[in-house]
Design a protein around this motif. Sequence first.
Motif, PDB file in Angstrom:
ATOM      1  N   GLY A  51       0.447  39.338 105.447  1.00  0.00           N
ATOM      2  CA  GLY A  51       1.359  40.264 104.592  1.00  0.00           C
ATOM      3  C   GLY A  51       0.791  39.987 103.037  1.00  0.00           C
ATOM      4  O   GLY A  51       1.689  40.319 101.930  1.00  0.00           O
ATOM      5  N   GLY A  52       0.141  38.529 102.737  1.00  0.00           N
ATOM      6  CA  GLY A  52      -0.301  38.283 101.050  1.00  0.00           C
ATOM      7  C   GLY A  52      -1.248  39.044 100.149  1.00  0.00           C
ATOM      8  O   GLY A  52      -2.256  39.051 101.049  1.00  0.00           O
ATOM      9  N   ALA A  53      -1.425  38.494  98.776  1.00  0.00           N
ATOM     10  CA  ALA A  53      -2.338  39.069  98.497  1.00  0.00           C
ATOM     11  C   ALA A  53      -3.008  37.842  98.704  1.00  0.00           C
ATOM     12  O   ALA A  53      -2.910  36.830  98.405  1.00  0.00           O
ATOM     13  CB  ALA A  53      -2.434  39.184  96.513  1.00  0.00           C
ATOM     14  N   GLY A  54      -4.935  38.034  98.471  1.00  0.00           N
ATOM     15  CA  GLY A  54      -6.005  36.860  98.398  1.00  0.00           C
ATOM     16  C   GLY A  54      -6.728  37.896  98.849  1.00  0.00           C
ATOM     17  O   GLY A  54      -6.682  38.993  99.648  1.00  0.00           O
ATOM     18  N   PRO A 144      -5.745  32.211  99.438  1.00  0.00           N
ATOM     19  CA  PRO A 144      -4.137  32.709  98.296  1.00  0.00           C
ATOM     20  C   PRO A 144      -4.917  33.154  96.623  1.00  0.00           C
ATOM     21  O   PRO A 144      -5.707  32.527  95.813  1.00  0.00           O
ATOM     22  CB  PRO A 144      -3.563  31.491  97.850  1.00  0.00           C
ATOM     23  N   THR A 145      -3.956  34.113  95.883  1.00  0.00           N
ATOM     24  CA  THR A 145      -4.262  34.822  95.029  1.00  0.00           C
ATOM     25  C   THR A 145      -4.136  33.438  93.903  1.00  0.00           C
ATOM     26  O   THR A 145      -3.466  32.347  94.275  1.00  0.00           O
ATOM     27  CB  THR A 145      -2.831  35.063  94.281  1.00  0.00           C
ATOM     28  N   SER A 377       1.746  34.845 101.554  1.00  0.00           N
ATOM     29  CA  SER A 377       2.353  35.695 100.784  1.00  0.00           C
ATOM     30  C   SER A 377       2.683  36.509  99.303  1.00  0.00           C
ATOM     31  O   SER A 377       1.601  35.967  98.641  1.00  0.00           O
ATOM     32  CB  SER A 377       4.632  35.037 100.941  1.00  0.00           C
ATOM     33  N   SER A 378       3.035  37.539  99.101  1.00  0.00           N
ATOM     34  CA  SER A 378       2.379  37.782  97.590  1.00  0.00           C
ATOM     35  C   SER A 378       3.474  37.173  96.995  1.00  0.00           C
ATOM     36  O   SER A 378       1.993  36.954  95.433  1.00  0.00           O
ATOM     37  CB  SER A 378       2.961  39.070  97.615  1.00  0.00           C
ATOM     38  N   ASP A 379       4.538  36.240  96.676  1.00  0.00           N
ATOM     39  CA  ASP A 379       4.999  35.931  95.905  1.00  0.00           C
ATOM     40  C   ASP A 379       4.349  33.931  95.894  1.00  0.00           C
ATOM     41  O   ASP A 379       5.215  33.584  94.985  1.00  0.00           O
ATOM     42  CB  ASP A 379       6.445  36.427  95.471  1.00  0.00           C
ATOM     43  N   GLY A 380       3.944  33.516  96.529  1.00  0.00           N
ATOM     44  CA  GLY A 380       4.033  32.693  96.761  1.00  0.00           C
ATOM     45  C   GLY A 380       5.031  31.157  97.314  1.00  0.00           C
ATOM     46  O   GLY A 380       5.185  30.108  97.061  1.00  0.00           O
ATOM     47  N   ASP A 418      -5.117  33.518 108.838  1.00  0.00           N
ATOM     48  CA  ASP A 418      -3.745  34.899 108.779  1.00  0.00           C
ATOM     49  C   ASP A 418      -2.811  34.797 110.212  1.00  0.00           C
ATOM     50  O   ASP A 418      -4.005  34.012 110.588  1.00  0.00           O
ATOM     51  CB  ASP A 418      -3.915  35.944 107.916  1.00  0.00           C
TER      52      ASP A 418
END
Length: 456
Positions: A51-54, A144-145, A377-380, A418
């Motif tokens: 579900g996270g960005a990367g 991760p981003t 996660s998108s916000d880390g 993941d």
Amino acid sequence: MNPARRCSALLSQLCVTSRGGSTARRPLSPGPVSSPGGTRCCRSGVGGGGGGAGVIETCPQPRPSGAFTTGTAPVCPMGGSSSSRLFGTFAQSLNRAPLAQPALYPEENPDQDPAQTDPDQLLRECEEALQSRPARPHRHLVYPTGTASRRHKHNPAIRIMQWNILAQALGEGKDGFIRCPVDALNWQERKYLIMEEILTYRPDILCLQEVDHYYDTFQPILASLGYQGSFLAKPWSPCLDVEQNNGPDGCALFYRRSRFSLQATAHLRLSAMMLPTNQVAIVQTLICQVTGQRLCVAVTHLKARSGWERLRSAQGADLLQSLRSITSQSSSSQTEAAPGTVPLVVCGDFNAEPSEDVYRRFSSSALGLNSAYKLLSSDGQTEPAYTTWKIRPSGESCSTLDYIWYTHDALSVDCLLDIPTEEQIGPDRLPSYHYPSDHLSLLCDISFREEPHRLM
């Protein structure tokens, strides 16, 4: 014996039960058990549920006698016909002598040099042994981003796996997974699923909980794959309440001998309010043979069940205090570094959601720890929605209980494995025919932030 023939010998021994019979392959039981389609190849597949960005990378190719009893305690029957004796036929065949109760830390003997097994051949044989079962969920490595795939020959990534593998005695005898067929928990096949997961990802450091087949399965197999192991049993393991158990369960820590040497080991019995508890931890200070840098690694399994939050918090406080002492002592032996600067990784089944006090203790510790899986996660800053998902008579439980903590100022997370989606896990949840435990394995690649102070 050449590596390929040795693999066959190892696997053939694994197929022999303590009663001398061979494992019969059986079709999947008819019924409502869900299974993903496809072949038994777990090295590529659809996107996972992180579900996270990367950046997402397809899951990579593998990298180059009598049962114990407790006296008057009530005894639970173990389901199925897969009982196995401690120090079984397989372990004895490797050691060429009957095994007695081990002496203190025998697995840390630097003079041990077992014959090596070809991991690729062993993985292929695991896949062949599991052909009647559906494939494990396909999972991806996620970068991760803000990070990129880094490969530095002088500071290569360290792959770490954390996994509660589900004690065999508990799975068959006590845990009550009402949507999991008893046949899916058969040790003569489930152990192949566990080894297949480990062999697919080839961690440099492997942290396990609920290990009740250390001496007859994991220690000899992983030693032949180039790992050094350490095991610490719970003082009063619930496995001992199960008929035909294989001994107590506990924590195990393995590291790859070609990558690390051992500086020190601490076996801890965790305390709460100055009283000893039934939970344990292993802490090892390792020296990276590539960079010469030290890395402290801990594995633990805190008290389970709701209502024990205060005890878990106290156990966490005790462990953190021990880790501060150990990392300071390890670092004080280095003339190049100030005390308290040895990087730290803590893996475990904490049996605690992120809302619990023990989680807050670790995230705010003076050791400067961060939870690796927040980076999905998108916000880390948000943990995965779950690391375990099971159905018991009391109901369905979907929780985040497992963590990999790391010293964020000294270590960086390069990528993570993941989390499978709900669809991949299936309606009957875990464990199942296609996944051997009620907990998901966690895996990440970490590296030292600073350039190595000494090259080997």
